[in-house]
Structures are given as structure tokens and as C-alpha cells.
Design a protein around this motif. Structure first.
Motif, PDB file in Angstrom:
ATOM      1  N   LEU A 176       0.666   8.408 -10.830  1.00  0.00           N
ATOM      2  CA  LEU A 176      -0.442   7.613 -11.375  1.00  0.00           C
ATOM      3  C   LEU A 176      -0.011   6.840 -12.617  1.00  0.00           C
ATOM      4  O   LEU A 176      -0.361   5.663 -12.785  1.00  0.00           O
ATOM      5  CB  LEU A 176      -1.623   8.527 -11.713  1.00  0.00           C
ATOM      6  CG  LEU A 176      -2.409   9.100 -10.533  1.00  0.00           C
ATOM      7  CD1 LEU A 176      -3.429  10.122 -11.015  1.00  0.00           C
ATOM      8  CD2 LEU A 176      -3.115   7.985  -9.771  1.00  0.00           C
ATOM      9  N   LEU A 177       0.749   7.487 -13.495  1.00  0.00           N
ATOM     10  CA  LEU A 177       1.241   6.813 -14.708  1.00  0.00           C
ATOM     11  C   LEU A 177       2.125   5.617 -14.340  1.00  0.00           C
ATOM     12  O   LEU A 177       2.032   4.551 -14.950  1.00  0.00           O
ATOM     13  CB  LEU A 177       2.023   7.805 -15.579  1.00  0.00           C
ATOM     14  CG  LEU A 177       1.204   8.907 -16.250  1.00  0.00           C
ATOM     15  CD1 LEU A 177       2.125   9.914 -16.942  1.00  0.00           C
ATOM     16  CD2 LEU A 177       0.220   8.322 -17.250  1.00  0.00           C
ATOM     17  N   GLY A 205       6.360   6.669  -7.847  1.00  0.00           N
ATOM     18  CA  GLY A 205       5.257   5.727  -8.038  1.00  0.00           C
ATOM     19  C   GLY A 205       5.756   4.324  -8.337  1.00  0.00           C
ATOM     20  O   GLY A 205       5.205   3.332  -7.832  1.00  0.00           O
ATOM     21  N   ALA A 206       6.824   4.223  -9.139  1.00  0.00           N
ATOM     22  CA  ALA A 206       7.401   2.918  -9.479  1.00  0.00           C
ATOM     23  C   ALA A 206       8.013   2.258  -8.250  1.00  0.00           C
ATOM     24  O   ALA A 206       7.786   1.068  -7.974  1.00  0.00           O
ATOM     25  CB  ALA A 206       8.453   3.074 -10.571  1.00  0.00           C
ATOM     26  N   ALA A 207       8.802   3.024  -7.488  1.00  0.00           N
ATOM     27  CA  ALA A 207       9.427   2.485  -6.275  1.00  0.00           C
ATOM     28  C   ALA A 207       8.369   2.082  -5.248  1.00  0.00           C
ATOM     29  O   ALA A 207       8.470   1.035  -4.603  1.00  0.00           O
ATOM     30  CB  ALA A 207      10.379   3.515  -5.675  1.00  0.00           C
ATOM     31  N   GLY A 225       0.608  -7.141  -7.589  1.00  0.00           N
ATOM     32  CA  GLY A 225       1.105  -5.826  -8.010  1.00  0.00           C
ATOM     33  C   GLY A 225       0.023  -4.990  -8.666  1.00  0.00           C
ATOM     34  O   GLY A 225      -0.112  -3.800  -8.385  1.00  0.00           O
ATOM     35  N   VAL A 226      -0.758  -5.607  -9.565  1.00  0.00           N
ATOM     36  CA  VAL A 226      -1.833  -4.895 -10.257  1.00  0.00           C
ATOM     37  C   VAL A 226      -2.927  -4.488  -9.268  1.00  0.00           C
ATOM     38  O   VAL A 226      -3.470  -3.388  -9.345  1.00  0.00           O
ATOM     39  CB  VAL A 226      -2.429  -5.764 -11.383  1.00  0.00           C
ATOM     40  CG1 VAL A 226      -3.540  -5.019 -12.106  1.00  0.00           C
ATOM     41  CG2 VAL A 226      -1.350  -6.166 -12.369  1.00  0.00           C
ATOM     42  N   ALA A 227      -3.252  -5.386  -8.323  1.00  0.00           N
ATOM     43  CA  ALA A 227      -4.293  -5.098  -7.339  1.00  0.00           C
ATOM     44  C   ALA A 227      -3.911  -3.902  -6.469  1.00  0.00           C
ATOM     45  O   ALA A 227      -4.724  -2.979  -6.271  1.00  0.00           O
ATOM     46  CB  ALA A 227      -4.540  -6.326  -6.463  1.00  0.00           C
ATOM     47  N   LEU A 228      -2.682  -3.892  -5.954  1.00  0.00           N
ATOM     48  CA  LEU A 228      -2.236  -2.772  -5.116  1.00  0.00           C
ATOM     49  C   LEU A 228      -2.131  -1.497  -5.932  1.00  0.00           C
ATOM     50  O   LEU A 228      -2.457  -0.408  -5.451  1.00  0.00           O
ATOM     51  CB  LEU A 228      -0.890  -3.113  -4.469  1.00  0.00           C
ATOM     52  CG  LEU A 228      -0.925  -4.239  -3.427  1.00  0.00           C
ATOM     53  CD1 LEU A 228       0.473  -4.520  -2.908  1.00  0.00           C
ATOM     54  CD2 LEU A 228      -1.840  -3.874  -2.276  1.00  0.00           C
ATOM     55  N   SER A 229      -1.674  -1.622  -7.172  1.00  0.00           N
ATOM     56  CA  SER A 229      -1.611  -0.471  -8.066  1.00  0.00           C
ATOM     57  C   SER A 229      -2.995   0.133  -8.274  1.00  0.00           C
ATOM     58  O   SER A 229      -3.172   1.355  -8.220  1.00  0.00           O
ATOM     59  CB  SER A 229      -1.002  -0.901  -9.397  1.00  0.00           C
ATOM     60  OG  SER A 229      -1.246   0.032 -10.408  1.00  0.00           O
ATOM     61  N   THR A 230      -3.989  -0.721  -8.498  1.00  0.00           N
ATOM     62  CA  THR A 230      -5.366  -0.264  -8.711  1.00  0.00           C
ATOM     63  C   THR A 230      -5.879   0.494  -7.489  1.00  0.00           C
ATOM     64  O   THR A 230      -6.494   1.564  -7.612  1.00  0.00           O
ATOM     65  CB  THR A 230      -6.294  -1.457  -9.005  1.00  0.00           C
ATOM     66  OG1 THR A 230      -5.806  -2.160 -10.149  1.00  0.00           O
ATOM     67  CG2 THR A 230      -7.725  -1.000  -9.270  1.00  0.00           C
ATOM     68  N   TYR A 231      -5.614  -0.058  -6.304  1.00  0.00           N
ATOM     69  CA  TYR A 231      -6.067   0.583  -5.057  1.00  0.00           C
ATOM     70  C   TYR A 231      -5.422   1.955  -4.877  1.00  0.00           C
ATOM     71  O   TYR A 231      -6.109   2.947  -4.599  1.00  0.00           O
ATOM     72  CB  TYR A 231      -5.739  -0.321  -3.866  1.00  0.00           C
ATOM     73  CG  TYR A 231      -5.963   0.344  -2.532  1.00  0.00           C
ATOM     74  CD1 TYR A 231      -7.242   0.720  -2.116  1.00  0.00           C
ATOM     75  CD2 TYR A 231      -4.893   0.621  -1.682  1.00  0.00           C
ATOM     76  CE1 TYR A 231      -7.445   1.336  -0.894  1.00  0.00           C
ATOM     77  CE2 TYR A 231      -5.081   1.237  -0.461  1.00  0.00           C
ATOM     78  CZ  TYR A 231      -6.358   1.596  -0.060  1.00  0.00           C
ATOM     79  OH  TYR A 231      -6.555   2.219   1.143  1.00  0.00           O
ATOM     80  N   PHE A 232      -4.114   2.021  -5.063  1.00  0.00           N
ATOM     81  CA  PHE A 232      -3.417   3.290  -4.836  1.00  0.00           C
ATOM     82  C   PHE A 232      -3.696   4.315  -5.938  1.00  0.00           C
ATOM     83  O   PHE A 232      -3.585   5.515  -5.698  1.00  0.00           O
ATOM     84  CB  PHE A 232      -1.916   3.057  -4.670  1.00  0.00           C
ATOM     85  CG  PHE A 232      -1.545   2.577  -3.297  1.00  0.00           C
ATOM     86  CD1 PHE A 232      -1.554   3.446  -2.219  1.00  0.00           C
ATOM     87  CD2 PHE A 232      -1.227   1.253  -3.067  1.00  0.00           C
ATOM     88  CE1 PHE A 232      -1.240   3.026  -0.942  1.00  0.00           C
ATOM     89  CE2 PHE A 232      -0.913   0.804  -1.791  1.00  0.00           C
ATOM     90  CZ  PHE A 232      -0.922   1.693  -0.724  1.00  0.00           C
TER      91      PHE A 232
END
Length: 382
Positions: A31-32, A85-87, A306-313
Motif C-alpha cells: 500500500l505504501l 507494490g512498486a513493480a 499511474g495515480v488512477a491505477l494506484s488508487t484503484y489497487f
């Protein structure tokens, strides 16, 4: 994920709560990474993030060979989760560049199939290997697999996005809206609730099948899940592209509800495996198509993908992370059957929220008009 708690207890004499933390702290690291890397991905560059994160994912996985204490294990788990998470954030974004927008649903479902199959087969293989080999053999196999992925990342063609000065300034800001994409907040919230519901299967199925005396069938639950999504994912993607997101999102809530109800009333191996098929149709379909919806919501703003997919996941991962704790409290009050009935209500809540607040019709009409205009312009050029 499924064996580390057992290892923490057997090798490091961890208590049940400490063993649970050893499993869960990985999700915290993930998550971080999604929060930070999601917003910084385009600043650092997709290629650099992918390669550096996967190299460190390899190193932190190899670190499991050395476990002198619980504190060290917690640190390794946290870093291992962060690197994963980064990968994952990088690959989720990179793959979008390979898919034409008109086939976005289909393409995302093919990509989602790979990750869902891994998530289904991994626990099965991990538990199987633990019965016949030992923890170090499992780590060695994991290291080999990640090493192959590392090599592959250097052959993968990756296009970085060029940001304007204003976009760089936004990405470097520490305001909340630079970490999360508000246009994806609704589908991420639904993802959180769906993840919460599905965590009842991930966390408690192995205990539940013992109560039912169906342990043999229980070990094949995720195999059936994987087979179902293998068959249905490509079809779901084509339906998404042709008929819109409602055609796949609405059934996903219904199927997960039916799967959990079936699980609650299971008395035989056939019923248990049929429940696995329904859960695959439900959560498996939602997981990748929710990602496609997220991309659709920011389709005209590549710097925010990137931010959108990050938010979803983040929504999905958070649901899977806190779900075992919340449903564990429920399980202390009621039996397994009633707990699964409680979990089956959650997709119904998702269905109501989705139908009430998500408005795809206007966006779909606008998209159809844009496609017709693009086709017209192409013909004019020709």
C-alpha cells in the motif's frame, strides 16, 4: 502469503497475532508503494521504476534465507511488499501503452488473467510444496521466478511519458489529490468492499473446509477459481468493449454474492467447488474490469494513469488487508456459515453503490461519438 504465518510460528516461535502481522505487514508495504510510486512513477520514469523495483524485489525475497529474529522478518516482509507494490504499479501502467483504446477492456482482461492466475495458483503450489518440501525450497523457487522476471524487464519495451513543468510540479507536491485520483475514488471504494468480501475466502477457507471435512476438495477450490477466470476473462473483456462496463460489472457483484451464499450452505465437495467457480466469476471478473473502468475514467489524461491505477489497487489491497481482521471479529461472534452470509451482503452493497452513483451512460455516448469522429477523420486523410 499463505505459508509465512506457519513459518513464523514454527521457526521463530511467533504467537498467533505475531504470525498474522508477519503476513499482513507485506500488504502494508504494498500500500505504501502504491501511494508513493503511483504519484512519482512518471517523474522517475516507468522504465527505471520497473527495473529498480524488481531487482530489489529479488534481493528482499532472497533475504528470507536469513531469518535470525521476528523483527528482521517483519522488516523483510515490509520491504518485500513495498518492492512488489512498486513493480506492480509500474507494470499496471506500462501495459496500458500496448492496448488500443477500442480494445482496452479485452487487453486489460488478458493482462489481469496473468495476475489472477498467479494469485490463484500461487497459494495452491505454496501449500503443496510446504507439505512435501521445506520453506527454503519454496524461497529458492521464488528467487528463480523473480530472477527470470528481472531479466525479462530489461527486454521489455517501455515508453516513458514526457511531463510538462506543471505536471512535474503537481507530482512533486504533497497534497492529498496528488496521491489519489478522485475520479477513481468511487470504483476504488467499491474495490475495497469487494476485497473485504473476498478476504473471507482467502483467510478462512482452509479452516472452514476442515470443519466441513472437505479438506481435499478445499485444496482444489483455487484451481477451479483459476480455470473459470481463464475461460471467462477474454470473453468478459470483449463484452466490456462492445456493451460497456455495466454488462460485466453488474453480474460480477451478483456472482460473488451467490458464490459466498453457496459457500455458506456447502455440504459436499461438488458444492464447494461450484462455489469456487461462482467466486471466480464474481471477484475474478470484477478485479480486472475495475481496472479497465479506472483507465476509462482518466483516458484523456495519460499523466494520471499511474495515480488512477494506484488508487484503484489501494482500495482492493486495503480490503484484502483489513478484511481478515474485521471478519475475524465477526467469526468470533458467529459461526463460519453466518460469517459467509455476512460477507455475501457486501457485494450487494457494492451493486447498490455502483447503480446509484456510477453514471457510465453519458461517458459511453461521448466515447461512441469520439470513435465515429476518429473514424471519419481517418477516412478524410485516406
Amino acid at each position: 502469503m499463505v505459508i509465512i504465518a506457519v513459518i513464523a510460528q514454527s521457526k521463530l516461535n511467533a504467537s498467533l497475532s505475531q504470525a498474522g502481522l508477519a503476513a499482513g505487514i507485506y500488504v502494508i508495504g504494498t500500500l505504501l508503494a502504491r501511494l508513493y510510486i503511483g504519484k512519482k512513477l512518471e517523474v522517475f520514469g516507468r522504465k527505471k521504476v520497473l527495473r529498480i523495483s524488481i531487482i530489489f524485489y529479488l534481493l528482499t525475497t532472497a533475504a528470507y534465507f536469513y531469518m535470525p529474529s521476528l523483527s528482521f522478518l517483519f522488516l523483510v516482509r515490509l520491504l518485500n511488499g513495498f518492492c512488489y507494490g512498486a513493480a506492480s504499479s509500474a507494470t499496471n501502467t506500462i501495459v496500458t501503452e500496448y492496448i488500443p483504446f477500442s480494445r482496452r477492456g479485452e487487453g486489460i482482461n488478458y493482462y489481469g488473467l496473468s495476475t489472477s492466475l498467479a494469485a490463484a495458483i500461487g497459494p495452491f503450489v505454496g501449500m503443496l510444496l510446504l507439505n512435501y518440501t521445506n520453506f527454503y525450497v519454496i524461497i529458492m523457487i521464488s528467487v528463480i521466478l523473480i530472477a527470470l522476471s528481472t531479466v525479462g524487464s530489461f527486454f521489455l519495451r517501455v515508453e516513458n511519458v514526457e511531463l510538462s513543468d506543471e505536471e512535474v510540479k503537481i507530482a512533486k507536491s504533497w497534497k492529498l489529490n496528488t496521491f489519489v485520483e478522485k475520479r477513481v475514488a468511487l470504483i476504488a471504494t467499491i474495490g475495497f468492499i469487494m476485497g473485504l468480501s473476498y478476504s473471507s475466502v482467502l483467510s478462512f477457507l482452509s479452516s472452514y473446509d476442515k470443519v466441513l471435512h472437505l479438506s481435499s476438495a478445499g485444496s482444489f477450490f483455487f484451481v477451479v477459481y483459476a480455470l473459470v477466470i481463464t475461460v471467462t476473462r477474454p470473453m468478459a473483456g470483449k463484452i466490456f468493449d462492445r456493451y460497456g462496463e455495466n454488462s460485466v460489472m453488474l453480474p460480477s457483484y451478483v456472482f460473488l454474492t451467490l458464490g459466498l451464499i453457496m459457500l455458506a450452505f456447502t455440504t459436499s465437495s461438488v458444492e464447494l467447488l461450484f462455489a469456487g467457480a461462482l467466486v471466480g466469476l464474481g471477484y475474478g471478473t470484477f478485479m480486472s474490469n475495475g481496472q479497465a473502468v479506472s483507465l476509462k475514467l482518466v483516458k484523456n489524461d495519460s499523466s494520471r494513469i499511474g495515480v488512477a491505477l494506484s488508487t484503484y489497487f489501494i482500495g482492493l489491497d486495503l480490503g484484502l488487508g483489513v478484511g481478515p481482521y474485521i471478519l475475524g471479529i465477526v467469526r468470533n461472534i458467529v459461526d463460519f456459515q453466518q460469517m459467509y452470509l455476512v460477507a455475501s451482503v457486501l457485494p450487494v452493497i457494492c451493486l447498490v453503490i455502483y447503480m446509484k452513483f456510477y453514471k457510465p451512460a453519458a461517458a459511453l455516448k461521448r466515447e461512441i461519438i469520439e470513435r465515429k469522429l476518429e473514424a471519419f477523420e481517418d477516412n478524410e486523410i485516406e
